[in-house]
Design an enzyme around this catalytic site. Structure first.
Site, PDB file in Angstrom:
ATOM      1  N   TYR A 144     -67.254  53.847   0.152  1.00 57.88           N
ATOM      2  CA  TYR A 144     -67.123  52.870   1.247  1.00 57.88           C
ATOM      3  C   TYR A 144     -67.471  51.508   0.665  1.00 57.88           C
ATOM      4  CZ  TYR A 144     -67.294  51.464   6.211  1.00 57.88           C
ATOM      5  OH  TYR A 144     -67.062  50.890   7.440  1.00 57.88           O
ATOM      6  N   TYR A 197     -70.969  51.909  11.095  1.00 58.21           N
ATOM      7  CA  TYR A 197     -70.967  53.134  10.297  1.00 58.21           C
ATOM      8  C   TYR A 197     -72.220  53.172   9.442  1.00 58.21           C
ATOM      9  CZ  TYR A 197     -69.503  56.724   7.040  1.00 58.21           C
ATOM     10  OH  TYR A 197     -69.459  57.855   6.263  1.00 58.21           O
TER      11      TYR A 197
HETATM   12  P1  NAI Z   1     -58.368  51.546  14.006  1.00 60.26           P
HETATM   13  O1  NAI Z   1     -57.380  51.349  12.909  1.00 60.26           O
HETATM   14  O2  NAI Z   1     -57.910  52.258  15.226  1.00 60.26           O
HETATM   15  O3  NAI Z   1     -59.033  50.185  14.476  1.00 60.26           O
HETATM   16  C1  NAI Z   1     -59.217  49.057  13.673  1.00 60.26           C
HETATM   17  C2  NAI Z   1     -58.441  47.930  14.318  1.00 60.26           C
HETATM   18  O4  NAI Z   1     -58.818  46.667  13.771  1.00 60.26           O
HETATM   19  C3  NAI Z   1     -56.930  48.058  14.130  1.00 60.26           C
HETATM   20  O5  NAI Z   1     -56.318  48.095  15.405  1.00 60.26           O
HETATM   21  C4  NAI Z   1     -56.567  46.765  13.408  1.00 60.26           C
HETATM   22  O6  NAI Z   1     -55.304  46.295  13.807  1.00 60.26           O
HETATM   23  C5  NAI Z   1     -57.693  45.846  13.847  1.00 60.26           C
HETATM   24  N1  NAI Z   1     -57.924  44.665  13.012  1.00 60.26           N
HETATM   25  C6  NAI Z   1     -58.077  44.600  11.661  1.00 60.26           C
HETATM   26  N2  NAI Z   1     -58.280  43.323  11.291  1.00 60.26           N
HETATM   27  C7  NAI Z   1     -58.264  42.574  12.413  1.00 60.26           C
HETATM   28  C8  NAI Z   1     -58.410  41.184  12.682  1.00 60.26           C
HETATM   29  N3  NAI Z   1     -58.605  40.298  11.689  1.00 60.26           N
HETATM   30  N4  NAI Z   1     -58.341  40.747  13.967  1.00 60.26           N
HETATM   31  C9  NAI Z   1     -58.124  41.622  14.969  1.00 60.26           C
HETATM   32  N5  NAI Z   1     -57.983  42.960  14.788  1.00 60.26           N
HETATM   33  C10 NAI Z   1     -58.041  43.419  13.513  1.00 60.26           C
HETATM   34  O7  NAI Z   1     -59.585  52.341  13.314  1.00 60.26           O
HETATM   35  P2  NAI Z   1     -61.015  52.774  13.851  1.00 60.26           P
HETATM   36  O8  NAI Z   1     -61.522  53.704  12.803  1.00 60.26           O
HETATM   37  O9  NAI Z   1     -60.957  53.224  15.249  1.00 60.26           O
HETATM   38  O10 NAI Z   1     -61.879  51.440  13.743  1.00 60.26           O
HETATM   39  C11 NAI Z   1     -62.567  50.840  14.832  1.00 60.26           C
HETATM   40  C12 NAI Z   1     -63.996  50.557  14.433  1.00 60.26           C
HETATM   41  O11 NAI Z   1     -64.680  51.794  14.212  1.00 60.26           O
HETATM   42  C13 NAI Z   1     -64.156  49.758  13.139  1.00 60.26           C
HETATM   43  O12 NAI Z   1     -65.212  48.828  13.278  1.00 60.26           O
HETATM   44  C14 NAI Z   1     -64.547  50.832  12.145  1.00 60.26           C
HETATM   45  O13 NAI Z   1     -65.267  50.318  11.032  1.00 60.26           O
HETATM   46  C15 NAI Z   1     -65.424  51.689  13.025  1.00 60.26           C
HETATM   47  N6  NAI Z   1     -65.767  53.017  12.508  1.00 60.26           N
HETATM   48  C16 NAI Z   1     -64.782  53.901  12.132  1.00 60.26           C
HETATM   49  C17 NAI Z   1     -65.118  55.153  11.628  1.00 60.26           C
HETATM   50  C18 NAI Z   1     -64.049  56.127  11.252  1.00 60.26           C
HETATM   51  O14 NAI Z   1     -64.351  57.130  10.592  1.00 60.26           O
HETATM   52  N7  NAI Z   1     -62.804  55.917  11.648  1.00 60.26           N
HETATM   53  C19 NAI Z   1     -66.520  55.579  11.481  1.00 60.26           C
HETATM   54  C20 NAI Z   1     -67.483  54.582  11.949  1.00 60.26           C
HETATM   55  C21 NAI Z   1     -67.103  53.358  12.409  1.00 60.26           C
END
Ligand code: NAI
Length: 286
Positions: A182, A172
């Site tokens: 953030y 991000y």
């Molecule tokens: P999400 O909630 O679908 O995905 C995050 C996942 O990480 C969850 O499934 C969670 O269970 C898992 N997780 C957390 N800690 C963990 C650990 N210790 N070991 C294994 N899994 C773990 O949310 P999202 O937003 O799709 O996130 C995916 C990626 O996208 C992240 O890196 C996030 O920072 C990035 N991102 C998200 C944005 C947004 O606006 N949603 C914007 C830019 C980047």
């Protein structure tokens, strides 16, 4: 031969990991998942009860399937790293083999070599706190879960990857630009993730002949994003100010991921690719 993919960081059908799984299956890949241990039970229950069936639909009418689903916690590299309170926690105790090295061993045993590795996870326990108020513990936890976890995965899965294989993560733009709200060291973690993407591209490129890239995504109302608290405001800001005025759909990130993970991108490595409706290019809010 169909490509084999392992995606870490799917626990529902709302996030980027799910959309990447879908885009990869549309392209004919076989997908296995690493699901965060405390989220596994609810994910599997919802999956079994058909809660995701609508979003599992592929364009050929079939439902998306996962070859294997593993419990995983990317904060721990080996069993020896797991502290007693986690090992005995009731959400962890019923599962085993979920540290990064153990998951890699299980993948090698069950699947053999893989072509695609996806890191779609992040966690920052103090994300709602400004950096000025973030504790050392919270900061290091954000770096551990959100940045070192990629290093650890490439260390352990790199040796299992076929030549020409490809790794991506999600980042991000708070890494480069000030995004008030953030916090908790998450901006620092994303800066580390992007820098590590370049160094890993070099080191794993030379050692394993694989590529390493990251996608800098625009705001999406995923579960993780809702935990930060101001996602609706970010989506509105992006809608109002980005060159392309529409809400970002997770599948748009999924499709770019499928491209970067495919031989179509065989000349691209160490790159941070924006998939944000162009918001990052603006110099003045309109
Ligand atoms: P999400 O909630 O679908 O995905 C995050 C996942 O990480 C969850 O499934 C969670 O269970 C898992 N997780 C957390 N800690 C963990 C650990 N210790 N070991 C294994 N899994 C773990 O949310 P999202 O937003 O799709 O996130 C995916 C990626 O996208 C992240 O890196 C996030 O920072 C990035 N991102 C998200 C944005 C947004 O606006 N949603 C914007 C830019 C980047």
């Amino acid at each position: 031969r169909g490509k084999k993919a392992f995606i870490a960081g799917v626990a529902d059908d709302q996030g980027f990991g799910w959309a990447i799984a879908k885009a990869l299956q549309e392209a004919g890949a076989e997908v296995s998942l690493g699901v965060w241990v405390p989220a596994l039970n609810i994910f599997e229950t919802s999956y079994r009860r058909g809660k995701f069936d609508e979003s599992r639909k592929l364009s050929n009418g079939k439902l998306m399937e996962f070859k294997h689903i593993y419990p995983m916690d990317a904060v721990f590299d080996t069993l020896a790293d797991v502290p007693e309170d986690v090992a005995t926690n009731k959400r962890y105790a019923g599962n085993s083999g979920w540290t990064v090295s153990e998951v890699a061993e299980r993948v090698e045993k069950d699947i053999g070599k893989i072509d695609i590795l996806v890191h779609s996870l992040a966690n920052g326990p103090e994300v709602v706190k400004p950096l000025l108020e973030t504790s050392r513990k919270g900061y290091l936890a954000a770096l551990s879960a959100s940045a070192y976890s990629l290093v650890s995965m490439v260390q352990r899965f790199g040796p299992l990857m076929n030549r020409g294989g490809s790794v991506i993560s999600l980042t991000y733009n708070a890494s480069n630009r000030i995004i008030p709200g953030y916090g908790g060291g998450m901006s620092s973690a994303k800066a580390a993730l992007e820098s590590d993407t370049r160094v890993l591209a070099y080191e794993a490129g030379r050692k394993y002949k694989i590529r390493v890239n990251t996608i800098s995504a625009g705001p999406l109302g995923s579960r993780a994003a809702k935990a930060i608290g101001f996602i609706d405001g970010m989506i509105k800001y992006s809608y109002e100010n980005a060159p392309i005025q529409k809400e970002l759909d997770a599948i748009e990130v999924g499709n770019v991921a499928a491209f970067l993970l495919s031989p179509l991108a065989s000349g691209v490595t160490g790159h941070t690719m924006f998939v944000d409706n162009g918001l990052n290019t603006m110099g003045l809010a309109t």
